[in-house]
Design a protein around this motif. Structure first.
Motif, PDB file in Angstrom:
ATOM      1  N   MET A 206       0.821  -1.213   0.000  1.00  0.00           N
ATOM      2  CA  MET A 206       0.000   0.000   0.000  1.00  0.00           C
ATOM      3  C   MET A 206       0.851   1.257   0.000  1.00  0.00           C
ATOM      4  O   MET A 206       0.494   2.261  -0.632  1.00  0.00           O
ATOM      5  CB  MET A 206      -0.971  -0.035   1.181  1.00  0.00           C
ATOM      6  CG  MET A 206      -2.038  -1.112   1.026  1.00  0.00           C
ATOM      7  SD  MET A 206      -3.396  -1.054   2.238  1.00  0.00           S
ATOM      8  CE  MET A 206      -2.528  -1.503   3.753  1.00  0.00           C
ATOM      9  N   GLY A 207       2.000   1.200   0.671  1.00  0.00           N
ATOM     10  CA  GLY A 207       2.917   2.329   0.604  1.00  0.00           C
ATOM     11  C   GLY A 207       3.423   2.554  -0.806  1.00  0.00           C
ATOM     12  O   GLY A 207       3.554   3.697  -1.270  1.00  0.00           O
ATOM     13  N   ASP A 208       3.678   1.443  -1.532  1.00  0.00           N
ATOM     14  CA  ASP A 208       4.164   1.562  -2.904  1.00  0.00           C
ATOM     15  C   ASP A 208       3.055   1.967  -3.869  1.00  0.00           C
ATOM     16  O   ASP A 208       3.319   2.626  -4.882  1.00  0.00           O
ATOM     17  CB  ASP A 208       4.813   0.240  -3.344  1.00  0.00           C
ATOM     18  CG  ASP A 208       6.201   0.054  -2.748  1.00  0.00           C
ATOM     19  OD1 ASP A 208       6.702   0.988  -2.095  1.00  0.00           O
ATOM     20  OD2 ASP A 208       6.788  -1.039  -2.933  1.00  0.00           O
ATOM     21  N   ILE A 209       1.814   1.585  -3.595  1.00  0.00           N
ATOM     22  CA  ILE A 209       0.700   2.084  -4.403  1.00  0.00           C
ATOM     23  C   ILE A 209       0.642   3.607  -4.297  1.00  0.00           C
ATOM     24  O   ILE A 209       0.462   4.312  -5.301  1.00  0.00           O
ATOM     25  CB  ILE A 209      -0.636   1.459  -3.956  1.00  0.00           C
ATOM     26  CG1 ILE A 209      -0.680  -0.025  -4.320  1.00  0.00           C
ATOM     27  CG2 ILE A 209      -1.812   2.188  -4.616  1.00  0.00           C
ATOM     28  CD1 ILE A 209      -1.915  -0.755  -3.804  1.00  0.00           C
ATOM     29  N   ASP A 210       0.812   4.120  -3.084  1.00  0.00           N
ATOM     30  CA  ASP A 210       0.808   5.572  -2.897  1.00  0.00           C
ATOM     31  C   ASP A 210       1.951   6.223  -3.680  1.00  0.00           C
ATOM     32  O   ASP A 210       1.773   7.290  -4.298  1.00  0.00           O
ATOM     33  CB  ASP A 210       0.928   5.915  -1.411  1.00  0.00           C
ATOM     34  CG  ASP A 210      -0.324   5.548  -0.624  1.00  0.00           C
ATOM     35  OD1 ASP A 210      -1.392   5.344  -1.242  1.00  0.00           O
ATOM     36  OD2 ASP A 210      -0.229   5.435   0.626  1.00  0.00           O
ATOM     37  N   LYS A 211       3.125   5.599  -3.657  1.00  0.00           N
ATOM     38  CA  LYS A 211       4.265   6.131  -4.430  1.00  0.00           C
ATOM     39  C   LYS A 211       3.947   6.125  -5.919  1.00  0.00           C
ATOM     40  O   LYS A 211       4.260   7.087  -6.642  1.00  0.00           O
ATOM     41  CB  LYS A 211       5.515   5.289  -4.180  1.00  0.00           C
ATOM     42  CG  LYS A 211       6.139   5.448  -2.817  1.00  0.00           C
ATOM     43  CD  LYS A 211       7.390   4.582  -2.708  1.00  0.00           C
ATOM     44  CE  LYS A 211       8.009   4.659  -1.325  1.00  0.00           C
ATOM     45  NZ  LYS A 211       9.216   3.785  -1.229  1.00  0.00           N
ATOM     46  N   LEU A 212       3.326   5.052  -6.378  1.00  0.00           N
ATOM     47  CA  LEU A 212       3.018   4.928  -7.805  1.00  0.00           C
ATOM     48  C   LEU A 212       1.952   5.951  -8.212  1.00  0.00           C
ATOM     49  O   LEU A 212       2.052   6.563  -9.280  1.00  0.00           O
ATOM     50  CB  LEU A 212       2.553   3.502  -8.100  1.00  0.00           C
ATOM     51  CG  LEU A 212       2.516   3.064  -9.569  1.00  0.00           C
ATOM     52  CD1 LEU A 212       3.826   3.345 -10.284  1.00  0.00           C
ATOM     53  CD2 LEU A 212       2.179   1.572  -9.641  1.00  0.00           C
ATOM     54  N   LEU A 213       0.962   6.133  -7.368  1.00  0.00           N
ATOM     55  CA  LEU A 213      -0.047   7.156  -7.656  1.00  0.00           C
ATOM     56  C   LEU A 213       0.620   8.528  -7.759  1.00  0.00           C
ATOM     57  O   LEU A 213       0.256   9.339  -8.619  1.00  0.00           O
ATOM     58  CB  LEU A 213      -1.103   7.165  -6.555  1.00  0.00           C
ATOM     59  CG  LEU A 213      -2.115   6.017  -6.568  1.00  0.00           C
ATOM     60  CD1 LEU A 213      -2.923   5.999  -5.261  1.00  0.00           C
ATOM     61  CD2 LEU A 213      -3.050   6.108  -7.761  1.00  0.00           C
ATOM     62  N   ALA A 214       1.599   8.770  -6.889  1.00  0.00           N
ATOM     63  CA  ALA A 214       2.297  10.057  -6.909  1.00  0.00           C
ATOM     64  C   ALA A 214       3.077  10.262  -8.204  1.00  0.00           C
ATOM     65  O   ALA A 214       3.209  11.391  -8.685  1.00  0.00           O
ATOM     66  CB  ALA A 214       3.224  10.173  -5.700  1.00  0.00           C
ATOM     67  N   GLU A 215       3.592   9.156  -8.784  1.00  0.00           N
ATOM     68  CA  GLU A 215       4.326   9.266 -10.049  1.00  0.00           C
ATOM     69  C   GLU A 215       3.452   9.879 -11.131  1.00  0.00           C
ATOM     70  O   GLU A 215       3.943  10.606 -12.007  1.00  0.00           O
ATOM     71  CB  GLU A 215       4.823   7.892 -10.503  1.00  0.00           C
ATOM     72  CG  GLU A 215       5.997   7.337  -9.740  1.00  0.00           C
ATOM     73  CD  GLU A 215       6.546   6.065 -10.365  1.00  0.00           C
ATOM     74  OE1 GLU A 215       6.256   5.819 -11.562  1.00  0.00           O
ATOM     75  OE2 GLU A 215       7.232   5.308  -9.667  1.00  0.00           O
ATOM     76  N   TYR A 216       2.177   9.570 -11.094  1.00  0.00           N
ATOM     77  CA  TYR A 216       1.274  10.028 -12.148  1.00  0.00           C
ATOM     78  C   TYR A 216       0.705  11.410 -11.885  1.00  0.00           C
ATOM     79  O   TYR A 216      -0.021  11.954 -12.714  1.00  0.00           O
ATOM     80  CB  TYR A 216       0.137   9.019 -12.337  1.00  0.00           C
ATOM     81  CG  TYR A 216       0.613   7.719 -12.944  1.00  0.00           C
ATOM     82  CD1 TYR A 216       0.872   7.606 -14.298  1.00  0.00           C
ATOM     83  CD2 TYR A 216       0.820   6.581 -12.140  1.00  0.00           C
ATOM     84  CE1 TYR A 216       1.333   6.424 -14.855  1.00  0.00           C
ATOM     85  CE2 TYR A 216       1.276   5.411 -12.690  1.00  0.00           C
ATOM     86  CZ  TYR A 216       1.523   5.328 -14.039  1.00  0.00           C
ATOM     87  OH  TYR A 216       1.980   4.147 -14.598  1.00  0.00           O
ATOM     88  N   THR A 217       1.043  11.996 -10.759  1.00  0.00           N
ATOM     89  CA  THR A 217       0.586  13.365 -10.479  1.00  0.00           C
ATOM     90  C   THR A 217       1.702  14.370 -10.596  1.00  0.00           C
ATOM     91  O   THR A 217       1.472  15.579 -10.479  1.00  0.00           O
ATOM     92  CB  THR A 217      -0.016  13.451  -9.056  1.00  0.00           C
ATOM     93  OG1 THR A 217       0.977  13.090  -8.080  1.00  0.00           O
ATOM     94  CG2 THR A 217      -1.209  12.521  -8.925  1.00  0.00           C
ATOM     95  N   GLN A 218       2.917  13.878 -10.838  1.00  0.00           N
ATOM     96  CA  GLN A 218       4.069  14.774 -10.949  1.00  0.00           C
ATOM     97  C   GLN A 218       4.155  15.351 -12.360  1.00  0.00           C
ATOM     98  O   GLN A 218       3.768  14.727 -13.321  1.00  0.00           O
ATOM     99  CB  GLN A 218       5.356  14.027 -10.599  1.00  0.00           C
ATOM    100  CG  GLN A 218       5.412  13.594  -9.140  1.00  0.00           C
ATOM    101  CD  GLN A 218       6.612  12.708  -8.834  1.00  0.00           C
ATOM    102  OE1 GLN A 218       7.373  12.332  -9.730  1.00  0.00           O
ATOM    103  NE2 GLN A 218       6.770  12.349  -7.578  1.00  0.00           N
TER     104      GLN A 218
END
Length: 218
Positions: A206-218
């Motif tokens: 779940m921590g990595d899902i959050d990181k991955l979601l952040a990749e797409y908002t940068q």
């Protein structure tokens, strides 16, 4: 397969995949796992060989709602894939308890889905999968439970998601499978593999899902 065996196999797999990918996290980005594939392209009239990331190919399964699920169904989605069967007497109950945590945390998020493949399609019919999902408290299409031809399910598990899924008459329930949860990005690339039988492993997911979601908002 005992949970401890599954976890040990998963750790070995993680080390192998990261080694094959030849990269680690950079600028807090998750690595892309899997062996790169050679492709031939024509550039300025000449054929050149390039390498592309390992990706999940197209597939065709049937969901608990008796409709067709393909790779296109997951277009534009980050998703978590796993393999299970309803009558599994060993690790599946732990896996589904942990996947439910993922479902509950991201419920309503249009960018996140879950895809659970049965590896016992002879028993796990559409009706069985629908009842199983309802008993877990799952509704809607954010978490899909899919069935299909056994050979297609096993092939995509082993070749595309790179996890164990095979018949073994000596194993409890007659099959062996990984307890892994596989994190896939919007480009259908494998970005992480986690022990889906433990709270610790799924916390990391779940921590990595959050990181991955952040990749797409940068």
């Amino acid at each position: 397969m005992p949970a401890s065996t599954s976890a040990n196999n998963l750790l070995v797999l993680l080390g192998l995949l990261v080694g094959v990918a030849g990269c680690g996290p950079s600028n807090n980005r998750l690595p892309v796992l899997g062996e790169k594939q050679a492709v031939t392209k024509t550039v300025n009239g000449k054929e050149v060989v390039d390498s592309v990331d390992h990706t999940i190919p197209n597939f065709r399964f049937v969901s608990q709602y008796n409709d067709t699920v393909t790779a296109n169904t997951l277009d534009g989605k980050i998703y978590v894939a796993d393999f299970f069967f309803v009558n599994c007497p060993t690790i599946c109950p732990k896996m589904k308890t942990q996947m439910k945590r993922v479902y509950d945390r991201y419920k309503g998020n249009p960018d996140v889905m879950m895809l659970s493949h049965t590896i016992d399609p002879e028993h796990d019919s559409v009706a069985v999968l629908k009842e199983f999902a309802e008993n877990l408290g799952v509704s809607g299409r954010q978490w899909l439970f899919v069935t299909g031809l056994k050979e297609d399910i096993y092939e995509i598990g082993q070749k595309s998601y790179m996890v164990t899924a095979a018949e073994d008459k000596t194993a409890p329930g007659g099959v062996v499978h990984s307890g892994a949860f596989i994190l896939i990005d919007k480009e259908k690339r494998v970005r992480g593999v986690y022990d889906g039988t433990t709270e610790e492993g799924v916390n990391k997911l779940m921590g990595d899902i959050d990181k991955l979601l952040a990749e797409y908002t940068q």
